[in-house]
Design a protein around this motif. Sequence first.
Motif, PDB file in Angstrom:
ATOM      1  N   UNK A  90       1.684  -4.624   7.060  1.00  0.00           N
ATOM      2  CA  UNK A  90       0.821  -5.795   7.227  1.00  0.00           C
ATOM      3  C   UNK A  90       1.022  -6.426   8.610  1.00  0.00           C
ATOM      4  N   UNK A  91       2.281  -6.443   9.051  1.00  0.00           N
ATOM      5  CA  UNK A  91       2.595  -7.010  10.371  1.00  0.00           C
ATOM      6  C   UNK A  91       1.934  -6.189  11.474  1.00  0.00           C
ATOM      7  N   UNK A  92       1.911  -4.861  11.306  1.00  0.00           N
ATOM      8  CA  UNK A  92       1.373  -3.969  12.332  1.00  0.00           C
ATOM      9  C   UNK A  92      -0.101  -4.202  12.609  1.00  0.00           C
ATOM     10  N   UNK A  93      -0.823  -4.767  11.637  1.00  0.00           N
ATOM     11  CA  UNK A  93      -2.254  -5.027  11.857  1.00  0.00           C
ATOM     12  C   UNK A  93      -2.514  -6.522  12.092  1.00  0.00           C
ATOM     13  N   UNK A  94      -1.434  -7.263  12.424  1.00  0.00           N
ATOM     14  CA  UNK A  94      -1.595  -8.672  12.789  1.00  0.00           C
ATOM     15  C   UNK A  94      -1.857  -9.606  11.638  1.00  0.00           C
ATOM     16  N   UNK A  95      -1.377  -9.215  10.436  1.00  0.00           N
ATOM     17  CA  UNK A  95      -1.547 -10.045   9.241  1.00  0.00           C
ATOM     18  C   UNK A  95      -0.184 -10.551   8.782  1.00  0.00           C
TER      19      UNK A  95
ATOM     20  N   UNK B 210      -0.592   3.055  -1.300  1.00  0.00           N
ATOM     21  CA  UNK B 210       0.458   2.177  -1.809  1.00  0.00           C
ATOM     22  C   UNK B 210       0.341   0.800  -1.173  1.00  0.00           C
ATOM     23  N   UNK B 211       0.987  -0.168  -1.818  1.00  0.00           N
ATOM     24  CA  UNK B 211       0.987  -1.576  -1.385  1.00  0.00           C
ATOM     25  C   UNK B 211      -0.412  -2.208  -1.409  1.00  0.00           C
ATOM     26  N   UNK B 212      -1.400  -1.473  -1.949  1.00  0.00           N
ATOM     27  CA  UNK B 212      -2.770  -1.983  -1.933  1.00  0.00           C
ATOM     28  C   UNK B 212      -3.338  -2.050  -0.525  1.00  0.00           C
ATOM     29  N   UNK B 213      -2.750  -1.258   0.388  1.00  0.00           N
ATOM     30  CA  UNK B 213      -3.112  -1.304   1.809  1.00  0.00           C
ATOM     31  C   UNK B 213      -4.365  -0.474   2.057  1.00  0.00           C
ATOM     32  N   UNK B 214      -5.376  -1.087   2.672  1.00  0.00           N
ATOM     33  CA  UNK B 214      -6.645  -0.397   2.906  1.00  0.00           C
ATOM     34  C   UNK B 214      -7.091  -0.547   4.354  1.00  0.00           C
ATOM     35  N   UNK B 215      -8.063   0.262   4.729  1.00  0.00           N
ATOM     36  CA  UNK B 215      -8.705   0.142   6.038  1.00  0.00           C
ATOM     37  C   UNK B 215      -9.954  -0.716   5.886  1.00  0.00           C
TER      38      UNK B 215
ATOM     39  N   UNK C   8      -5.135   2.249   8.823  1.00  0.00           N
ATOM     40  CA  UNK C   8      -4.297   3.316   8.283  1.00  0.00           C
ATOM     41  C   UNK C   8      -3.490   3.980   9.399  1.00  0.00           C
ATOM     42  N   UNK C   9      -4.113   4.235  10.532  1.00  0.00           N
ATOM     43  CA  UNK C   9      -3.403   4.834  11.670  1.00  0.00           C
ATOM     44  C   UNK C   9      -2.214   3.965  12.057  1.00  0.00           C
TER      45      UNK C   9
END
Length: 604
Positions: free
Chosen positions: A446-451, A355-360, A381-382
């Motif tokens: 997105x925030x969690x990965x610094x974006x 979902x959200x187009x969120x990828x690793x 993802x983690x």
Amino acid sequence: MRVKQLSPLEKRRIFLVLFAIILLFIGIVGKLFWIQIAATESYSSHNINLLRNSVVQRQKALVLDSGRGEILDRYLKPLTGKMIKSLIVFPINSKTQVDPQQVNQLVSILQTTKERWLDFSSHLKEPQVWSTAQDGKVAALSAAQESQIRMLNLPNVKVAEMEDRYPTGMTARQLIGFIGQNPDRVMSIYGADLEKGKLAITSKIGGAGLEKTFDLWLRGVGKTSISYFTDAGKRPLAGLDARMIAPDNSFFPVKLVTTLDGGIQQQIEALMDKMQIRDGAVVVQDAVQGDIVAMASRPNYEPTQVDLASNSWSNYALKATAPGSIFKTVVAAAALDEGVVNPKETFNCEGALGKYGFTCWLRGGHGPLTLEQGFAQSCNIVFAKVMQRLTAAKLESYAHKLGVLNEVGWTGKTDTKQILHQLDAEESGQLFGSHTPHDDEGVLMQTAIGQRDVMLTPLQASNMIVTLLHGGKGYSPRVVKEIRYQTDRVMETFSPKVLESEDGRVSAATSRTLLNWMKEVVTEGTGQGLKDAKWQLAGKSGTAQIQNGKQEKVNQWFIGYGPVASPQYAVSVVVKNLNPSESNKSIPLFKGIMNILASGSSDR
């Protein structure tokens, strides 16, 4: 002929007119006496020195030393240049005879051409310093050249010691800053000195960097100049040859003693240029108390010819930018301290969240990973799944605890009770934009990965490592440790300061855990390119996607510490605005810096 008799009233009027004329004459004579004899050095309420000004009309002066304080590294080696022997050339009347043979000798001594010398010397209206043909910088004379020129005894040249404040090859330019004219700032800050005549509206003051933040101390008490006296025909006046005019004060100018290691700074900047780092920054901090050992920024600039529109003079080590995965350190700290993750628990990465187009970043996915393994592999993802167990408020609290949302540079009161910010124009970090919904799940991932909206500075990033090395206790990085008088007596000291946060500190246990996980980043994860460094190293990598106009670019980061067994330094590097297809430069740069630190400064 009958003479008309004057009436008493007419006689009185004539007498008053004659009396007024006599008084006016006496007044004019008295004024002339006062101007020419009695008040030549203190005329009018403004104390104008008429004698001095009459000489100034035929005095040509050149500033040799601004009287501005020196900026030194921690070993008292100059960072803002030094005094050099230079050739001062004065304008003289074209009828003044100069021996052509002597001119030829001078041309030979200066290793120039006769055409260039004549072109330079024959059109002067004011005293000028002889410069090199290559870059227009002041030409430094050797001892042999000085001796040979003095022996020529030419009437229009003189060898004098001159300040070369921003020399070729100068390092730490963005941190040191520059001086320049700023009439508005002169009036707003130094209005009292302006009224007293201690400062002119056109005086040069600190425009950026340490030159600006410490301008009050660095300004000094007066310049040193060389004056040459001529008559109206530009002929040198007998008995009034070139004279040095300097302030008589043994305590000034002051010395600004920084925490920088000049040798290490120079080597790091040379490495950045060798690696062709177009846009980026480096911060090196002492692990003991967070002092700044080196701070470099690219692109570089010329302090004597500042283009304010270019921003190359900006210190990017203090500017906030997208951090990418190095921000996962904050998320991991929150998850560990809040106990929302079981150390043995695994999270499955299939390359996309669904979902959200969120990828690793790894398209095929990492498979099942613990949080520890996810940190080493920098798995998006983690961290997205971990963020589902945290709130925006919790994440913000831990960002404050680790000092990545605050200005962290040394701030405090001076001996004169003024508030001083040592670092000029340091920016705060950012977690969310002003109109971003904080509790939106997609935003939080997105925030969690610094974006998304996350921003932090290279200084905040390296200082976060220092905080972890001290079990959660942060320091406020110094770059200046003391100010000394010219006699080396200490004027002012800036003691190390601990950073305090209203949100408290990350626990010592969590700090130790994260430092251990950083080892795994190098041994098993995304930082394996550091395995063959001189020291055993630890850290965290990061790549942030950014938009530069219509083009997609990336910021490459690496932050960490070394040596692992007994940490001496915390380092952050960012290489900005790279094309996504370009190879990683942050890890080789980090490795090269750590190898420099392992070898120690060669300039002590």
